[in-house]
Design an enzyme around this catalytic site. Structure first.
Site, PDB file in Angstrom:
ATOM      1  N   CYS A   2       0.837  -1.186   0.000  1.00 55.41           N
ATOM      2  CA  CYS A   2       0.000   0.000   0.000  1.00 55.41           C
ATOM      3  C   CYS A   2       0.881   1.248   0.000  1.00 55.41           C
ATOM      4  O   CYS A   2       1.865   1.320   0.729  1.00 55.41           O
ATOM      5  CB  CYS A   2      -0.953   0.089   1.187  1.00 55.41           C
ATOM      6  SG  CYS A   2      -2.131  -1.258   1.259  1.00 55.41           S
ATOM      7  N   ARG A  38       3.981  -0.136  -4.829  1.00 57.44           N
ATOM      8  CA  ARG A  38       3.740  -0.737  -3.511  1.00 57.44           C
ATOM      9  C   ARG A  38       2.451  -1.550  -3.466  1.00 57.44           C
ATOM     10  O   ARG A  38       2.163  -2.217  -2.472  1.00 57.44           O
ATOM     11  CB  ARG A  38       3.685   0.357  -2.445  1.00 57.44           C
ATOM     12  CG  ARG A  38       4.962   1.148  -2.346  1.00 57.44           C
ATOM     13  CD  ARG A  38       4.831   2.217  -1.293  1.00 57.44           C
ATOM     14  NE  ARG A  38       4.855   1.643   0.039  1.00 57.44           N
ATOM     15  CZ  ARG A  38       5.942   1.492   0.770  1.00 57.44           C
ATOM     16  NH1 ARG A  38       7.093   1.900   0.310  1.00 57.44           N
ATOM     17  NH2 ARG A  38       5.882   0.969   1.957  1.00 57.44           N
ATOM     18  N   TRP A  86      -2.564  -2.772  -1.797  1.00 61.93           N
ATOM     19  CA  TRP A  86      -2.289  -4.191  -1.954  1.00 61.93           C
ATOM     20  C   TRP A  86      -3.211  -4.871  -0.950  1.00 61.93           C
ATOM     21  O   TRP A  86      -3.078  -4.676   0.264  1.00 61.93           O
ATOM     22  CB  TRP A  86      -0.827  -4.507  -1.645  1.00 61.93           C
ATOM     23  CG  TRP A  86      -0.452  -5.917  -1.973  1.00 61.93           C
ATOM     24  CD1 TRP A  86      -0.073  -6.391  -3.196  1.00 61.93           C
ATOM     25  CD2 TRP A  86      -0.443  -7.039  -1.085  1.00 61.93           C
ATOM     26  NE1 TRP A  86       0.181  -7.748  -3.112  1.00 61.93           N
ATOM     27  CE2 TRP A  86      -0.034  -8.171  -1.831  1.00 61.93           C
ATOM     28  CE3 TRP A  86      -0.736  -7.210   0.264  1.00 61.93           C
ATOM     29  CZ2 TRP A  86       0.087  -9.439  -1.287  1.00 61.93           C
ATOM     30  CZ3 TRP A  86      -0.617  -8.485   0.821  1.00 61.93           C
ATOM     31  CH2 TRP A  86      -0.206  -9.581   0.048  1.00 61.93           C
ATOM     32  N   ASN A 112      -2.312   1.621   5.774  1.00 62.47           N
ATOM     33  CA  ASN A 112      -1.415   0.553   5.341  1.00 62.47           C
ATOM     34  C   ASN A 112      -1.144  -0.313   6.559  1.00 62.47           C
ATOM     35  O   ASN A 112      -0.898   0.211   7.640  1.00 62.47           O
ATOM     36  CB  ASN A 112      -0.095   1.155   4.814  1.00 62.47           C
ATOM     37  CG  ASN A 112       0.932   0.091   4.462  1.00 62.47           C
ATOM     38  OD1 ASN A 112       0.577  -1.038   4.147  1.00 62.47           O
ATOM     39  ND2 ASN A 112       2.202   0.449   4.531  1.00 62.47           N
ATOM     40  N   GLY A 113      -1.171  -1.641   6.381  1.00 67.82           N
ATOM     41  CA  GLY A 113      -0.884  -2.527   7.503  1.00 67.82           C
ATOM     42  C   GLY A 113      -2.062  -3.432   7.810  1.00 67.82           C
ATOM     43  O   GLY A 113      -2.995  -3.552   7.011  1.00 67.82           O
ATOM     44  N   GLU A 511      17.727 -17.391  -7.849  1.00 74.99           N
ATOM     45  CA  GLU A 511      17.305 -16.039  -8.187  1.00 74.99           C
ATOM     46  C   GLU A 511      16.769 -15.996  -9.626  1.00 74.99           C
ATOM     47  O   GLU A 511      15.758 -15.348  -9.907  1.00 74.99           O
ATOM     48  CB  GLU A 511      18.483 -15.058  -7.996  1.00 74.99           C
ATOM     49  CG  GLU A 511      18.277 -13.642  -8.517  1.00 74.99           C
ATOM     50  CD  GLU A 511      17.114 -12.885  -7.887  1.00 74.99           C
ATOM     51  OE1 GLU A 511      16.475 -13.400  -6.946  1.00 74.99           O
ATOM     52  OE2 GLU A 511      16.822 -11.775  -8.373  1.00 74.99           O
ATOM     53  N   LYS A 515      12.933 -14.873 -10.627  1.00 76.45           N
ATOM     54  CA  LYS A 515      12.612 -13.824 -11.597  1.00 76.45           C
ATOM     55  C   LYS A 515      11.593 -14.341 -12.615  1.00 76.45           C
ATOM     56  O   LYS A 515      10.648 -13.652 -12.969  1.00 76.45           O
ATOM     57  CB  LYS A 515      13.870 -13.331 -12.341  1.00 76.45           C
ATOM     58  CG  LYS A 515      14.834 -12.506 -11.510  1.00 76.45           C
ATOM     59  CD  LYS A 515      14.409 -11.060 -11.318  1.00 76.45           C
ATOM     60  CE  LYS A 515      13.759 -10.790 -10.006  1.00 76.45           C
ATOM     61  NZ  LYS A 515      14.443 -10.835  -8.760  1.00 76.45           N
ATOM     62  N   GLU A 518       8.061 -14.785 -10.935  1.00 74.63           N
ATOM     63  CA  GLU A 518       7.307 -13.584 -10.584  1.00 74.63           C
ATOM     64  C   GLU A 518       6.962 -12.734 -11.794  1.00 74.63           C
ATOM     65  O   GLU A 518       5.963 -12.016 -11.780  1.00 74.63           O
ATOM     66  CB  GLU A 518       7.999 -12.766  -9.485  1.00 74.63           C
ATOM     67  CG  GLU A 518       9.321 -12.149  -9.847  1.00 74.63           C
ATOM     68  CD  GLU A 518       9.959 -11.388  -8.684  1.00 74.63           C
ATOM     69  OE1 GLU A 518       9.250 -10.869  -7.816  1.00 74.63           O
ATOM     70  OE2 GLU A 518      11.204 -11.316  -8.673  1.00 74.63           O
ATOM     71  N   HIS A 534      19.352 -36.703  -6.704  1.00 78.75           N
ATOM     72  CA  HIS A 534      18.631 -37.114  -5.496  1.00 78.75           C
ATOM     73  C   HIS A 534      17.128 -36.880  -5.652  1.00 78.75           C
ATOM     74  O   HIS A 534      16.395 -36.873  -4.664  1.00 78.75           O
ATOM     75  CB  HIS A 534      19.182 -36.371  -4.280  1.00 78.75           C
ATOM     76  CG  HIS A 534      20.643 -36.640  -4.066  1.00 78.75           C
ATOM     77  ND1 HIS A 534      21.119 -37.783  -3.470  1.00 78.75           N
ATOM     78  CD2 HIS A 534      21.741 -35.931  -4.429  1.00 78.75           C
ATOM     79  CE1 HIS A 534      22.442 -37.766  -3.446  1.00 78.75           C
ATOM     80  NE2 HIS A 534      22.844 -36.645  -4.033  1.00 78.75           N
ATOM     81  N   LYS A 637       5.940  -4.255  -3.931  1.00 75.38           N
ATOM     82  CA  LYS A 637       7.372  -4.052  -3.763  1.00 75.38           C
ATOM     83  C   LYS A 637       7.830  -4.217  -2.315  1.00 75.38           C
ATOM     84  O   LYS A 637       8.824  -4.841  -2.033  1.00 75.38           O
ATOM     85  CB  LYS A 637       7.725  -2.656  -4.284  1.00 75.38           C
ATOM     86  CG  LYS A 637       9.207  -2.335  -4.239  1.00 75.38           C
ATOM     87  CD  LYS A 637       9.948  -3.061  -5.314  1.00 75.38           C
ATOM     88  CE  LYS A 637      11.420  -2.738  -5.342  1.00 75.38           C
ATOM     89  NZ  LYS A 637      12.149  -3.781  -6.087  1.00 75.38           N
TER      90      LYS A 637
HETATM   91  C1  AGP Z   1      12.227  -9.998  -5.669  1.00 80.69           C
HETATM   92  O1  AGP Z   1      12.181  -9.712  -7.007  1.00 80.69           O
HETATM   93  C2  AGP Z   1      11.109  -9.498  -4.851  1.00 80.69           C
HETATM   94  N1  AGP Z   1      10.788  -8.150  -5.045  1.00 80.69           N
HETATM   95  C3  AGP Z   1      11.185  -9.927  -3.389  1.00 80.69           C
HETATM   96  O2  AGP Z   1      11.578 -11.266  -3.301  1.00 80.69           O
HETATM   97  C4  AGP Z   1      12.047  -9.067  -2.444  1.00 80.69           C
HETATM   98  O3  AGP Z   1      13.402  -9.264  -2.705  1.00 80.69           O
HETATM   99  C5  AGP Z   1      11.695  -9.422  -0.996  1.00 80.69           C
HETATM  100  O4  AGP Z   1      10.340  -9.158  -0.773  1.00 80.69           O
HETATM  101  C6  AGP Z   1      12.539  -8.684   0.006  1.00 80.69           C
HETATM  102  O5  AGP Z   1      12.350  -7.309  -0.071  1.00 80.69           O
HETATM  103  P1  AGP Z   1      13.334  -6.313   0.658  1.00 80.69           P
HETATM  104  O6  AGP Z   1      14.665  -6.492   0.039  1.00 80.69           O
HETATM  105  O7  AGP Z   1      12.762  -4.945   0.396  1.00 80.69           O
HETATM  106  O8  AGP Z   1      13.338  -6.673   2.104  1.00 80.69           O
END
Ligand code: AGP
Length: 642
Positions: A2, A38, A86, A112-113, A511, A515, A518, A534, A637
């Protein structure tokens, strides 16, 4: 999660900055545009003008709100609040969108929260005759705020001074009383038609910063909410209420006791958060990576191999006694931590664990005053990581935050901070922050090795010299990415991709898979190549794409040979192999359908290069599928709820 914006400016009639008297609306919309990363389940604004509160809100992205505003404009106003959501409580509908307007249309509230005790509060409010239009916890808080506001005397009679102290008046007092009753994490922002020109906010465990303007003041979830208008910002502490008017800012705790915020100058400007002609923020941020690494290295060594981490405010004597490091992070940041583990253990000989923040405090971890906690967070607001850091501090551990966001909560609640200087990262999928995080953890590792005498000065100097060459090598990888872009575009029908890596290539593989998941909504998994036999090898069938991160043949030779064997094993079972290898490594060619070369570097620095083609692969494949790479579905984000 948010995005929140608040604005208090001059009355429309004297509003020299806008011919239309729509300055408040302009600021709110611009702020929401910048904060949309956000959350993008809905967007809404409320302004306070001559006609009282006027509110517009729409489910879906900000563009829907903008259409609504053009067909159903609001009047000129001097004050307002805005929200991009969000969804937590209640689905992404118009009714659940913020602001929530209560008190007969006089009070608008955004949030927010998560308010954890919303259920008993709601039951009490229902019992006293209130009805609710949404499924949100926010409307409960708003209704409670309205009730408390109405219960306070208009002139403040009965309060200790006989009138409301400060600029916030009755709304600020009501906000303090409500905040005392709320449990959980929240930033609540309110504006009331009976107190035009005033915006009041309360914060606990949820982000909020103040922007100081000239004849106008701002609130934002982060500074990008007002970066178009001012770079002067004020950090707020936990459990505080802030009131802004056009020319004043007042901070108190939840009991009205005056408090101070720390003013700072934001070290980037609005231009840094623009796309710069790139098709997406993600593409721009991938291109920012050479700079992100260079800026993170800048000024942190004296050229002779001595690291100067001035901001690391932990007594060197204490750092010398550390016998364990625990890295805490989530998502991409946790993969940066996993890369760092290899380097820190190798250089410093300190046992290093990497733990997902949300798992940490629930497993009764062994933490004491000789444990160094290294949290990694781009946003500095990830609630899981914040809670884990707090827990570790309670156990007596020293905490260092590696963070990209000045003024955010995690560095403020840590003993020390090492900022990554990647600049604002807007795309939800993290790219440049990841490389900057690896760089910062390496600086920390080298600093500890220097302090504890694990490496000679000459060795540190050599590693730093090689790190300094990395930005140019990253730029080369980006410049030569045509081939991997073509391949990604040709694979838009792919249903699943496996990634393999060993040693530091293992977190890089994870990683790469993250990517792809997501951005392209494709099933993808990253495995340690040695684990293949395994179990995971059962997944391989004819045509299965497998991307393999191959270590340098010049480095740990046995590792290279083993990974090449792993490629052969999957290929023998029909896999379509795509290989990331070091320039000059001809040995992989015969085992791969596609090879992408990265410049030579040492084993430990290879993740700074090998990650880049994987980012580009995911970006191109998602783009070919027609997806919005900056705002992937269901994500936000900053994950500011647990
Ligand atoms: C990765 O592409 C994501 N945006 C997510 O995994 C992110 O790295 C994670 O939520 C941690 O966020 P931060 O680094 O702001 O703590």
């Amino acid at each position: 999660m948010c995005g929140i914006v608040g604005y208090a400016g001059t009355a429309p009639a004297q509003d020299a900055s806008s011919s239309t008297g729509q300055r408040a609306l302009e600021v709110l919309v611009e702020g929401l545009r910048r904060l949309e990363y956000r959350g993008y389940d809905s967007a809404g604004i409320a302004v306070v003008g001559a006609n009282g509160i006027e509110m517009r809100k729409k489910s879906g992205k900000l563009v829907n709100l903008l259409e609504e505003l053009s067909s159903n404009p609001v009047s000129a106003a001097s004050t307002g609040i805005g929200h991009t959501r969000w969804a937590t409580h209640g689905g992404p509908t118009d009714a659940n969108a913020h602001p929530h307007v209560v008190d007969g249309g006089a009070l608008a509230v955004i949030h927010n929260g998560i308010i954890e005790n919303y259920s008993p509060l709601k039951a009490d409010l229902v019992a006293s005759g209130h009805t609710f239009l949404s499924a949100t916890d926010t409307e409960v808080a708003a209704t409670l705020l309205a009730e408390v506001f109405r219960g306070l005397p208009e002139d403040g009679a009965g309060s200790s001074e006989g009138a409301y102290a400060g600029i916030g008046g009755r709304l600020a007092q009501a906000m303090q009383l409500v905040a005392q009753q709320l449990e959980g994490a929240f930033t609540l922002v309110a504006t009331h038609a009976e107190e035009p020109g005033v915006v009041v906010a309360a914060r606990r465990n949820s982000p909020l910063v103040v922007g100081l303007g000239d004849g106008e003041n701002f609130l934002g979830s982060d500074v990008s909410g007002f970066i178009d208008y001012t770079r002067r910002a004020v950090e707020l502490g936990q459990n505080q209420v802030v009131t802004i008017t056009a020319d004043q800012v007042e901070i108190t705790d939840f009991f009205g006791v005056p408090a101070e915020g720390r003013e700072y100058l934001v070290d980037w400007d609005a231009a840094a958060a623009k796309k710069d002609g790139f098709a997406s923020f993600m593409e721009k941020e991938i291109n920012d990576q050479p700079d992100a690494v260079a800026q993170t290295l800048l000024g942190r060594n004296d050229g002779a191999g001595n690291l100067t981490l001035d901001e690391l405010r932990i007594d060197p004597a204490v750092l010398k006694t550390i016998n364990k490091i625990i890295v805490l992070a989530c998502g991409t940041s946790a993969y940066a931590g996993q890369v760092a583990k290899y380097a820190i253990e190798h250089w410093c000989r300190i046992p290093t664990e990497v733990e997902l923040s949300h798992e940490f405090r629930y497993r009764d971890p062994i933490v004491d005053e000789r444990t160094l906690i290294v949290s990694i967070s781009q946003s500095g607001e990830t609630m899981d990581t914040l809670m884990a850091v707090r827990y570790a501090r309670e156990q007596g551990a020293k905490t260092v935050s590696i963070c990209n966001t000045n003024g955010s909560t995690i560095p403020r609640e840590s003993d020390a901070v090492l900022y990554t200087h990647a600049g604002p990262e807007i795309a939800v999928a993290s790219t440049k922050a990841f490389l900057a995080q690896i760089t910062a953890t390496y600086l920390l590792g080298l600093y500890l090795a220097q302090l504890r005498g694990n490496l000679f000065q000459g060795q540190i100097k050599d590693i730093l010299a090689e790190l300094a060459k990395t930005p140019a090598k990253i730029a080369t990888v980006i410049a030569n990415s045509g081939q991997i872009r073509d391949l990604a575009r040709s694979m838009s029908e792919t249903r699943t991709v496996l990634f393999l890596g060993r040693h530091v290539g293992y977190p890089v593989a994870m990683e790469g898979a993250l990517k792809l998941k997501e951005l392209a909504y494709i099933h993808a998994e990253g495995f340690a190549a040695g684990e293949l036999k395994h179990g995971p090898i059962a997944l391989i069938e004819e045509g299965q794409p497998v991307i393999v991160v191959v270590p340098s043949p010049r480095g740990r030779d046995s590792l290279h040979a083993k990974v090449v064997s792993n490629i052969q094993e999957v290929r023998a079972r029909g896999a379509m192999t795509i290989v990331i290898a070091e320039e000059g490594d001809e040995s992989v060619r015969e085992h791969a359908e596609h090879v992408f070369y990265i410049p030579e570097t040492s084993t430990l620095l290879a993740p700074l290069l090998a990650t880049v083609p994987l980012q580009i692969f995911a970006l191109e494949l998602a783009t070919a599928k027609g997806y919005d790479v900056d705002q992937p579905r269901n994500l936000a984000k900053s994950v500011t709820v647990e």
